[in-house]
Motif scaffolding. Structure first.
Motif, PDB file in Angstrom:
ATOM      1  N   LEU A 176      36.118  46.631  24.478  1.00  0.00           N
ATOM      2  CA  LEU A 176      37.494  46.626  24.982  1.00  0.00           C
ATOM      3  C   LEU A 176      37.668  45.737  26.203  1.00  0.00           C
ATOM      4  N   LEU A 177      36.901  45.971  27.253  1.00  0.00           N
ATOM      5  CA  LEU A 177      37.118  45.219  28.483  1.00  0.00           C
ATOM      6  C   LEU A 177      36.783  43.745  28.296  1.00  0.00           C
ATOM      7  N   ASP A 178      35.726  43.463  27.541  1.00  0.00           N
ATOM      8  CA  ASP A 178      35.408  42.063  27.264  1.00  0.00           C
ATOM      9  C   ASP A 178      36.539  41.388  26.496  1.00  0.00           C
ATOM     10  N   ARG A 179      37.092  42.094  25.522  1.00  0.00           N
ATOM     11  CA  ARG A 179      38.193  41.514  24.735  1.00  0.00           C
ATOM     12  C   ARG A 179      39.424  41.288  25.606  1.00  0.00           C
ATOM     13  N   ALA A 180      39.723  42.259  26.481  1.00  0.00           N
ATOM     14  CA  ALA A 180      40.875  42.091  27.374  1.00  0.00           C
ATOM     15  C   ALA A 180      40.668  40.895  28.289  1.00  0.00           C
ATOM     16  N   ARG A 181      39.454  40.729  28.777  1.00  0.00           N
ATOM     17  CA  ARG A 181      39.186  39.600  29.672  1.00  0.00           C
ATOM     18  C   ARG A 181      39.170  38.279  28.917  1.00  0.00           C
ATOM     19  N   GLU A 182      38.737  38.283  27.668  1.00  0.00           N
ATOM     20  CA  GLU A 182      38.822  37.070  26.846  1.00  0.00           C
ATOM     21  C   GLU A 182      40.280  36.629  26.687  1.00  0.00           C
ATOM     22  N   LEU A 183      41.127  37.600  26.358  1.00  0.00           N
ATOM     23  CA  LEU A 183      42.546  37.295  26.207  1.00  0.00           C
ATOM     24  C   LEU A 183      43.141  36.833  27.535  1.00  0.00           C
ATOM     25  N   ALA A 184      42.752  37.520  28.615  1.00  0.00           N
ATOM     26  CA  ALA A 184      43.241  37.135  29.940  1.00  0.00           C
ATOM     27  C   ALA A 184      42.804  35.721  30.292  1.00  0.00           C
ATOM     28  N   ALA A 185      41.557  35.376  29.959  1.00  0.00           N
ATOM     29  CA  ALA A 185      41.067  34.030  30.259  1.00  0.00           C
ATOM     30  C   ALA A 185      41.842  32.975  29.481  1.00  0.00           C
ATOM     31  N   THR A 186      42.216  33.292  28.243  1.00  0.00           N
ATOM     32  CA  THR A 186      43.020  32.359  27.461  1.00  0.00           C
ATOM     33  C   THR A 186      44.365  32.122  28.141  1.00  0.00           C
ATOM     34  N   ILE A 187      45.029  33.213  28.543  1.00  0.00           N
ATOM     35  CA  ILE A 187      46.320  33.074  29.229  1.00  0.00           C
ATOM     36  C   ILE A 187      46.146  32.338  30.550  1.00  0.00           C
ATOM     37  N   ALA A 188      45.060  32.666  31.273  1.00  0.00           N
ATOM     38  CA  ALA A 188      44.819  32.025  32.570  1.00  0.00           C
ATOM     39  C   ALA A 188      44.572  30.532  32.432  1.00  0.00           C
ATOM     40  N   SER A 189      44.124  30.085  31.256  1.00  0.00           N
ATOM     41  CA  SER A 189      43.886  28.657  31.044  1.00  0.00           C
ATOM     42  C   SER A 189      45.169  27.884  30.784  1.00  0.00           C
ATOM     43  N   ARG A 190      46.244  28.590  30.522  1.00  0.00           N
ATOM     44  CA  ARG A 190      47.533  27.941  30.283  1.00  0.00           C
ATOM     45  C   ARG A 190      48.227  27.651  31.623  1.00  0.00           C
ATOM     46  N   ALA A 191      49.316  26.909  31.558  1.00  0.00           N
ATOM     47  CA  ALA A 191      50.056  26.586  32.782  1.00  0.00           C
ATOM     48  C   ALA A 191      50.606  27.870  33.400  1.00  0.00           C
ATOM     49  N   PRO A 192      50.193  28.214  34.623  1.00  0.00           N
ATOM     50  CA  PRO A 192      50.587  29.507  35.188  1.00  0.00           C
ATOM     51  C   PRO A 192      52.086  29.661  35.414  1.00  0.00           C
ATOM     52  N   ILE A 193      52.767  28.604  35.809  1.00  0.00           N
ATOM     53  CA  ILE A 193      54.217  28.709  35.986  1.00  0.00           C
ATOM     54  C   ILE A 193      54.879  29.009  34.650  1.00  0.00           C
ATOM     55  N   ALA A 194      54.408  28.355  33.601  1.00  0.00           N
ATOM     56  CA  ALA A 194      54.973  28.590  32.274  1.00  0.00           C
ATOM     57  C   ALA A 194      54.686  30.018  31.806  1.00  0.00           C
ATOM     58  N   ALA A 195      53.481  30.519  32.082  1.00  0.00           N
ATOM     59  CA  ALA A 195      53.148  31.889  31.671  1.00  0.00           C
ATOM     60  C   ALA A 195      54.015  32.905  32.401  1.00  0.00           C
ATOM     61  N   GLU A 196      54.202  32.699  33.690  1.00  0.00           N
ATOM     62  CA  GLU A 196      55.044  33.621  34.466  1.00  0.00           C
ATOM     63  C   GLU A 196      56.500  33.518  34.026  1.00  0.00           C
ATOM     64  N   THR A 197      56.935  32.309  33.704  1.00  0.00           N
ATOM     65  CA  THR A 197      58.305  32.121  33.236  1.00  0.00           C
ATOM     66  C   THR A 197      58.502  32.763  31.865  1.00  0.00           C
TER      67      THR A 197
END
Length: 248
Positions: A176-197
């Motif tokens: 579970l935690l590894d999978r959540a962090r994998e998904l988080a890392a994918t999102i974190a690799s995207r443009a942060p302003i775009a993700a927050e928007t």
């Protein structure tokens, strides 16, 4: 913190991670800190131990409020999570009951261990949830399923939670935690302003009329398009390389 991902852990496993007022205040502060730390791009919320994500507020603490009005105006950790600018992922590792379910619902994305269970047991004690239970549960699971949970106080398992769209994915507890962090890392690799928007836009889409939601989305797209990160994305595409985003 691991790279651009912060993990917030509800850490009271002996009491199934029931939240006390000091824990609530600490969680509010932690979310605020994450939002104001530029290197943090995603927050993972989980519970300590193997049994429970959170069973919500510690019921024995509720009588400490001098009046119902003081209870009404308490510091609410679910409000803080929903108000976070940073994208949030709930890693539901066990019981998500009452305020614990509201905590998960307050996150943008929810993953669950196959041993997790979900419920709104407040009605068995004489009240209903007040941290967004009906509003966010009905959006996620639909009005009938939300009514089933809120009016019976009974629990559902992770498989049914997936069927009802309360969670996006169910995995083994060890993953579970590894999978959540994998998904988080994918999102974190995207443009942060775009993700927050995108997060702002998704929330607005639920409350605006369709024509206004489309107009708002176009405005937000234009804001993103004007950032340096968007220019970097276009350059990287032309140069056939991964983009490097800097939140600018």
């Amino acid at each position: 913190m691991d790279g651009h991902v912060a993990t917030l852990t509800l850490n009271r496993p002996a009491k199934l991670n029931a939240v006390t007022p000091p824990m609530s205040a600490a969680l509010v502060d932690a979310v605020h800190w994450c939002d104001h730390t530029p290197d943090i791009r995603v927050i993972v919320v989980t519970g300590a131990g193997e049994r429970s994500f959170s069973v919500g507020s510690d019921i024995r603490e509720l009588d400490r409020y001098a009046t119902p009005w003081d209870f009404r105006n308490r510091t609410d950790y679910c409000d803080a999570i929903r108000a976070a600018r940073t994208p949030t992922i709930a890693a539901v590792n066990g019981y998500a009951l009452g305020g614990g379910l509201e905590t998960a619902l307050s996150c943008d994305i929810r993953l669950a261990a196959d041993t997790a269970s979900f419920g709104a047991p407040e009605i068995t004690l004489g009240w209903i949830g007040g941290g967004g239970m009906t509003a966010f549960l009905s959006r996620a699971a639909g009005p009938s399923n939300a009514a089933w949970l809120v009016m019976t106080g009974e629990r559902i398992d992770a498989a049914r939670a997936l069927e009802w769209h309360l969670v996006s994915e169910v995995v083994a507890p060890s993953r579970l935690l590894d999978r959540a962090r994998e998904l988080a890392a994918t999102i974190a690799s995207r443009a942060p302003i775009a993700a927050e928007t995108a997060k702002i836009n998704l929330r607005a889409a639920h409350s605006l009329p369709e024509d206004k939601a489309l107009e708002y989305e176009r405005d937000l797209q234009t804001i993103c398009f004007a950032t340096e990160d968007a220019a970097e994305g276009r350059r990287a595409f032309a140069e056939k390389r991964p983009p490097v985003f800097h939140r600018r």
